[in-house]
Design a protein around this motif. Structure first.
Motif, PDB file in Angstrom:
ATOM      1  N   LYS A 139       0.830  -1.211   0.000  1.00  0.00           N
ATOM      2  CA  LYS A 139       0.000   0.000   0.000  1.00  0.00           C
ATOM      3  C   LYS A 139       0.860   1.255   0.000  1.00  0.00           C
ATOM      4  CE  LYS A 139      -3.811  -2.275   2.437  1.00  0.00           C
ATOM      5  NZ  LYS A 139      -4.578  -2.359   3.711  1.00  0.00           N
ATOM      6  N   ARG A 140       1.955   1.217   0.771  1.00  0.00           N
ATOM      7  CA  ARG A 140       2.838   2.375   0.871  1.00  0.00           C
ATOM      8  C   ARG A 140       3.539   2.658  -0.459  1.00  0.00           C
ATOM      9  NH1 ARG A 140       5.035   0.568   4.956  1.00  0.00           N
ATOM     10  NH2 ARG A 140       7.062  -0.176   4.242  1.00  0.00           N
ATOM     11  N   MET A 141       4.049   1.608  -1.069  1.00  0.00           N
ATOM     12  CA  MET A 141       4.719   1.772  -2.355  1.00  0.00           C
ATOM     13  C   MET A 141       3.735   2.229  -3.429  1.00  0.00           C
ATOM     14  SD  MET A 141       8.061   1.127  -2.559  1.00  0.00           S
ATOM     15  CE  MET A 141       8.261   0.626  -4.270  1.00  0.00           C
ATOM     16  N   SER A 142       2.563   1.629  -3.438  1.00  0.00           N
ATOM     17  CA  SER A 142       1.577   1.927  -4.484  1.00  0.00           C
ATOM     18  C   SER A 142       0.995   3.326  -4.362  1.00  0.00           C
ATOM     19  CB  SER A 142       0.440   0.896  -4.438  1.00  0.00           C
ATOM     20  OG  SER A 142       0.935  -0.410  -4.628  1.00  0.00           O
ATOM     21  N   SER A 143       1.158   3.948  -3.205  1.00  0.00           N
ATOM     22  CA  SER A 143       0.604   5.283  -3.003  1.00  0.00           C
ATOM     23  C   SER A 143       1.617   6.395  -3.276  1.00  0.00           C
ATOM     24  CB  SER A 143       0.059   5.423  -1.579  1.00  0.00           C
ATOM     25  OG  SER A 143       1.113   5.343  -0.626  1.00  0.00           O
ATOM     26  N   ARG A 144       2.845   6.048  -3.643  1.00  0.00           N
ATOM     27  CA  ARG A 144       3.815   7.067  -4.053  1.00  0.00           C
ATOM     28  C   ARG A 144       3.250   7.787  -5.282  1.00  0.00           C
ATOM     29  NH1 ARG A 144       9.151   6.530  -2.171  1.00  0.00           N
ATOM     30  NH2 ARG A 144      10.040   7.079  -4.204  1.00  0.00           N
TER      31      ARG A 144
END
Length: 209
Positions: free
Chosen positions: A183-188
């Motif tokens: 989720k963190r990576m995909s929200s960059r």
């Protein structure tokens, strides 16, 4: 702007981590799409010019590279995604090699049907566990896969985890750090824009029948 060209099939496949890295870094590239059917039938002249008879091919102006992990390392050096010293670079390589092992297990189960998807999904916690443990060592799980700074290996891992989530949507349920990582990576912001683009959505994970 860099004259980057990715030559590959109309798939995510081996080229997708490269696309993820470029998108995240805000770098544009062009796509040259080849028919997999014609490629396998030997109707594409390019196959004779590839170093190992494989794609993707990556062009940086007049410079041409093959082998997806080599391309990632090349871009990692160019964009500061390869650690700050030799030891950090070695750890990033180690993690990426681990992702490659996972990718090959996935391909064996899903593409070659050596094990079978059901059995593979059953064993997934064992395959994904090492990455959960690696994350736990960085900022209490809130960092990246090889330290507190993003590296080229993160794009390999994200792509591979996304493939697994497509195969088994609950596969990260028992792995909270990996789940949060995706989720963190995909929200960059720049990466999210690519992930939500039509170009990305229109590329299947596997060849269509």
């Amino acid at each position: 702007m860099p004259g980057y060209v990715i030559t590959y099939f109309p798939l995510r496949g081996r080229a997708e981590p490269i696309r993820l890295l470029l998108a995240d870094q805000g770098v544009e590239w062009k796509e040259e799409v080849l028919s997999e059917k014609k490629w396998k039938a030997g109707e594409v002249g390019l196959k004779k010019t590839t170093v190992f008879g494989q794609l993707p091919q990556f062009q940086d102006g007049d410079f041409v590279l093959f082998q997806s992990n080599t391309i990632l390392r090349y871009l990692g050096r160019k964009y500061g995604l390869y650690g700050s010293n030799d030891k950090e670079a070695a750890l990033i390589d180690m993690v990426n090699d681990g992702v490659e092992d996972l990718r090959m297990k996935y391909a064996g189960a899903v593409v070659q049907h050596e094990l079978g998807p059901e059995k593979y999904i059953e064993e997934l916690p064992n395959h994904l566990g090492p990455f959960e443990r690696l994350l736990s060592q960085n900022s209490k799980g809130g960092g990246f896969i090889a330290g507190n700074k993003i590296s080229y290996a993160d794009f390999s891992l994200l792509h591979t985890l996304q493939n697994h989530l497509d195969l088994a949507p609950d596969c990260l349920k028992s792995l909270p750090l990996l789940s949060a990582y995706v989720k963190r990576m995909s929200s960059r912001s720049k990466l999210q824009a690519y992930l939500e683009s039509e170009a990305r959505k229109n590329r299947p994970i596997l060849p269509k029948d």
